[in-house]
Design an enzyme around this catalytic site. Structure first.
Site, short mmCIF file in Angstrom:
data_model
loop_
_atom_site.label_atom_id
_atom_site.label_comp_id
_atom_site.label_asym_id
_atom_site.label_seq_id
_atom_site.Cartn_x
_atom_site.Cartn_y
_atom_site.Cartn_z
N PRO A 1 0.84 -1.20 0.00
CA PRO A 1 0.00 0.00 0.00
C PRO A 1 0.88 1.25 0.00
CG PRO A 1 -0.03 -1.03 2.15
CD PRO A 1 0.73 -1.96 1.26
N VAL B 1 2.00 5.16 -0.03
CA VAL B 1 1.68 6.53 0.41
C VAL B 1 2.85 7.40 -0.02
CG1 VAL B 1 1.40 8.06 2.38
CG2 VAL B 1 0.24 5.86 2.36
N ASP C 1 6.03 2.06 1.85
CA ASP C 1 5.14 0.91 2.06
C ASP C 1 4.48 1.12 3.41
OD1 ASP C 1 3.93 -1.52 2.59
OD2 ASP C 1 5.60 -2.73 1.83
N HIS C 2 3.19 1.44 3.39
CA HIS C 2 2.50 1.83 4.64
C HIS C 2 2.31 0.65 5.59
CE1 HIS C 2 0.78 4.78 7.07
NE2 HIS C 2 -0.07 5.34 6.24
N ARG C 3 2.59 -0.57 5.14
CA ARG C 3 2.54 -1.71 6.06
C ARG C 3 3.70 -1.66 7.04
NH1 ARG C 3 2.80 -6.60 1.96
NH2 ARG C 3 4.56 -5.27 1.33
#
Length: 557
Positions: free
Chosen positions: A352, A354, A528-530
């Protein structure tokens, strides 16, 4: 003398196939061990394939542009002969017993190649002069069809390499044989491949060998494809069968004039031509072109109802005409371009994304570079802003290590990398390549400048090794070099962050209550927003900007 087959080796780490871009040798050429014989493009780079033998090129089994699985035979060599015997003797008496060349079909009679003189004529070249002639199989085949002495053609490619366009130009300029001499009983002189063949013939029967399809117009099934063949057995290479699966056609219906070991043999070219014919609705028709549609003054078609359906209302233009006038160009989606696509798709739909945007005011950086440029030139280095940015990024990665990490989902763990290997995206004719500069934290500005320049130059020349594009922990993309301020870069998976650089230009900046023009550097950081929170990304960007706005801080790295 024995004939040795040479298979496409594994030219990279885990590479399963490659596209044969160009041959560097031709049948009859003398080669030495480790001499490059072909250029192959994998999904990572363009590499040269060296020969494993000392000998003479016997036959090329792959056309330029074909995608070949690793382990498939691409070329054969006659080995165990002296330089003076490169031409060989016509009787081929030196062939080793029990070591039949690949070119002879199993069970065929030794004299099969001589039994049908017409078949030999279909695949023979005109007499060639001595010396090496660099031309791919497709150009040599065209030369035979047009009656051109391939050795007399002036090549326009590197090292005098002859292309199909060169052959056509030579034929149109009067270099071909007189068509009226076709009735002559004199057989063409043997090609380098034929000399010393001892009666061998290729396992693949070329179009035209049986005298029924020898002309250029029937050399390949094209616009008006014949009816489906409906065979029970069809032979094809794995690469061709992959094309069959991709295009969704029945391989037993694909027309072909080639045979191997008595069975029909289909190439990728045959499959594509048949698929195009199916799509245009002509696969079941003959090779005749559609009749022109006559339109009367009122706009009604004078032909049959079927012909009238192809006319544009009120005009004499048919759908076929319109298609021909605005035909789209198709470009193969493979090699580096396909790899880029798969990598981007995997990254975008796995991590994901951002993107954090910010701008650094880089007056001091511009001044520092200007002061150091003369010193760099004395050292033979062209100093750009990239080394400064790389050192600033390392400062940020040391303070915020989650941006220098990898998420291993299967193991449910995040690996914080202790090496600082930065990938630098380089735009090339084949697409985006990302060579990796290792151990950036251990190198000085001039050393980084020289290494980046070298990697970028070799990337554009397609001379990078696959290993030089592996092991990155963080990537940089400099779209500002082309133009632009901000973007949303896609992470180079499995990395967890990438920094995009805009163009350094003078822009309005508020200082002490006044708006002034100052050099600024736009930054676009995708994460990587994880793994990385937005706040951490902002803090990392602040650290990078601090080191760019105060370059003396880079001395602490």
């Amino acid at each position: 003398m024995p004939v040795k087959e040479f298979k496409l080796p594994d030219v990279g780490e885990g590479v399963a196939e490659g596209e044969l871009v160009s041959w560097l040798v031709a049948p009859g050429d003398r080669v030495e061990e480790d001499q490059p014989v072909a250029e192959v493009e994998t999904d990572k780079a363009l590499v040269e394939v060296p020969s494993s033998y000392d000998g003479t090129v016997e036959e090329l089994f792959v056309e330029e542009g074909d995608v070949v699985p690793v382990g498939d035979v691409i070329i054969s060599f006659r080995v165990g002969e002296d330089d003076g015997d490169a031409g060989g003797e016509a009787d081929g008496a030196d062939a080793a017993p029990g070591d039949e060349p690949r070119g002879e079909a199993e069970g065929s009679e030794p004299g099969a190649a001589d039994a049908d003189p017409d078949a030999a004529d279909g695949d023979s070249e005109p007499a060639t002069s001595s010396g090496r002639t660099f031309a791919p199989p497709s150009a040599r085949r065209l030369a035979r069809e047009l009656g051109v002495d391939i050795a007399a053609v002036d090549g326009s490619g590197p090292g005098g390499r002859i292309s199909e366009a060169d052959v056509r130009a030579h034929a149109e300029g009067g270099g071909g044989d007189d068509a009226g001499d076709s009735g002559s009983d004199e057989a063409p002189a043997p090609t380098p491949t034929d000399v010393g063949s001892g009666g061998r013939k290729s396992a693949v029967k070329k179009r035209g060998e049986d005298g029924s399809a020898g002309s250029a117009s029937t050399a390949a099934p094209s616009a008006g494809a014949p009816e489906p063949a409906g065979r029970e057995t069809t032979l094809a290479t794995p690469a061709t069968r992959k094309v069959v699966r991709e295009l969704g056609v029945d391989i037993d219906d694909v027309p072909t004039d080639e045979t191997r070991d008595g069975e029909a043999f289909v190439t990728g070219e045959d499959v594509r031509a048949y698929a195009e014919a199916l799509e245009s609705g002509t696969a079941a028709d003959s090779a005749t072109e559609p009749e022109p549609v006559d339109v009367d003054a009122g706009g009604a078609a004078a032909g049959s109802a079927t012909a009238g359906a192809g006319a544009t209302t009120g005009t004499g233009v048919t759908d076929a005409d319109a298609t021909t006038g605005s035909a789209d160009e198709t470009v193969p989606y493979r090699g580096v371009r396909r790899t880029i696509g798969k990598q981007m798709e995997r990254s975008k739909f796995t991590a994901p994304h951002v993107t954090h945007h910010d701008t650094a005011e880089v007056d001091a950086l511009v001044e520092a570079r200007e002061e150091l440029k003369p010193r760099a030139e004395e050292a033979g280095v062209r100093l750009t802003y990239m080394p400064f940015v790389m050192k600033a990024i390392v400062a940020g990665l040391k303070e915020y290590p989650y941006l220098n990490s990898e998420l291993r989902e299967d193991d449910e763990e995040i690996v914080l990398k202790k090496e600082y290997n930065l990938g630098i995206a380089v735009a090339t004719d084949a697409g985006l390549m990302v060579p990796v500069v290792e151990d950036v934290d251990e190198k000085g500005l001039f050393e980084l400048a020289a290494e980046v320049s070298d990697l970028a130059a070799r990337a554009r020349e397609r001379k990078l090794k696959p290993a030089e594009m592996k092991g990155g922990t963080f990537s940089i993309t400099n779209f500002g070099a082309i133009g632009g301020e901000y973007a949303t870069p896609i992470i180079n998976y499995p990395e967890t962050a990438i920094l995009g650089l805009g163009a350094i230009e003078e822009r309005p900046v508020a200082r002490d209550g006044a708006v002034v023009a100052a050099p600024t550097l736009p930054l676009s950081l995708s994460i990587d927003h994880r793994v990385i929170d937005g706040a951490v990304a902002a803090e990392f960007a602040n650290t990078v900007m601090e080191h760019l706005e105060h370059p003396l801080l880079l001395l602490t790295q």
